[in-house]
Scaffold this motif. Structure first.
Motif, mmCIF file in Angstrom:
data_model
loop_
_atom_site.group_PDB
_atom_site.id
_atom_site.type_symbol
_atom_site.label_atom_id
_atom_site.label_comp_id
_atom_site.label_asym_id
_atom_site.label_seq_id
_atom_site.Cartn_x
_atom_site.Cartn_y
_atom_site.Cartn_z
ATOM 1 N N GLY A 26 -26.450 26.146 2.654
ATOM 2 C CA GLY A 26 -26.230 25.594 3.991
ATOM 3 C C GLY A 26 -24.844 25.909 4.524
ATOM 4 O O GLY A 26 -24.677 26.286 5.688
ATOM 5 N N THR A 27 -23.831 25.785 3.671
ATOM 6 C CA THR A 27 -22.458 26.086 4.084
ATOM 7 C C THR A 27 -22.300 27.565 4.415
ATOM 8 O O THR A 27 -21.613 27.920 5.380
ATOM 9 N N LEU A 50 -11.777 33.355 7.510
ATOM 10 C CA LEU A 50 -11.228 32.659 6.347
ATOM 11 C C LEU A 50 -12.252 31.677 5.761
ATOM 12 O O LEU A 50 -12.434 31.607 4.542
ATOM 13 N N LEU A 51 -12.949 30.939 6.610
ATOM 14 C CA LEU A 51 -13.975 30.000 6.152
ATOM 15 C C LEU A 51 -15.088 30.737 5.412
ATOM 16 O O LEU A 51 -15.525 30.306 4.333
ATOM 17 N N LEU A 52 -15.542 31.854 5.955
ATOM 18 C CA LEU A 52 -16.600 32.628 5.306
ATOM 19 C C LEU A 52 -16.128 33.164 3.950
ATOM 20 O O LEU A 52 -16.882 33.121 2.959
ATOM 21 N N SER A 57 -16.236 32.781 -1.917
ATOM 22 C CA SER A 57 -15.505 32.569 -3.173
ATOM 23 C C SER A 57 -16.092 31.412 -3.966
ATOM 24 O O SER A 57 -16.254 31.499 -5.190
ATOM 25 N N ILE A 58 -16.416 30.339 -3.283
ATOM 26 C CA ILE A 58 -16.985 29.167 -3.965
ATOM 27 C C ILE A 58 -18.359 29.507 -4.546
ATOM 28 O O ILE A 58 -18.700 29.084 -5.658
ATOM 29 N N LEU A 64 -20.566 32.226 -11.474
ATOM 30 C CA LEU A 64 -19.869 32.597 -12.711
ATOM 31 C C LEU A 64 -19.784 31.443 -13.705
ATOM 32 O O LEU A 64 -19.936 31.643 -14.912
ATOM 33 N N VAL A 65 -19.546 30.232 -13.206
ATOM 34 C CA VAL A 65 -19.499 29.069 -14.094
ATOM 35 C C VAL A 65 -20.823 28.936 -14.837
ATOM 36 O O VAL A 65 -20.856 28.689 -16.044
#
Length: 144
Positions: A26-27, A50-52, A57-58, A64-65
């Protein structure tokens, strides 16, 4: 979890698989829409980019986690099953077994584990075929 067997052994973690992934998706969608609106209006373009980038990145971090924890767990399972095979037979697992095969073999109980591991090498059984061949299922309730 109720009795674990071939049909019920897949573990879904609702907070990760449903909540987090839905929030991330959603984000991502909202940030893409925001970027296009900013590009059309000419306002806050840098902030939208920057938001994108932050959302991307998140998402990468979340993936990866999950991958890293599963990879570490796969290594632990390989070591555990190698030890279990050694205790039962006096020999280490056949090095020709793939990680996927060994991970599938962990569900076999002690009586069928050595025989099934030999069969997996000889017949080059896929992990899913190994799981289906297990007669007496040994649950793994610690899988991430």
């Amino acid at each position: 979890m109720k009795k674990q067997d071939y049909k019920t052994h897949v573990r879904m973690h609702p907070l990760y698989h449903y909540v987090l992934l839905s929030l991330l998706l959603g984000t991502l969608i909202v940030s893409i829409i925001n970027l296009f609106r900013s590009l059309n209006s000419g306002d806050n373009v840098l902030q939208s980019i920057l938001l994108l980038l932050m959302v991307a990145s998140i998402i990468i971090i979340a993936i990866l986690v999950r991958l890293y924890s599963m990879k570490i767990q796969d290594r632990a399972i390989r070591a555990e099953e190698n030890l279990r095979h050694f205790v039962l037979t006096g020999k280490l697992l056949d090095p020709n077994l793939s990680n996927g095969q060994i991970i599938a073999l962990r569900f076999a109980d002690e009586k069928e584990f050595p025989t099934l591991s030999e069969r997996a090498v000889k017949e080059n059984l896929k992990p899913n075929e190994i799981k289906k061949a297990i007669v007496k299922w040994k649950a793994d309730n610690n899988r991430v």
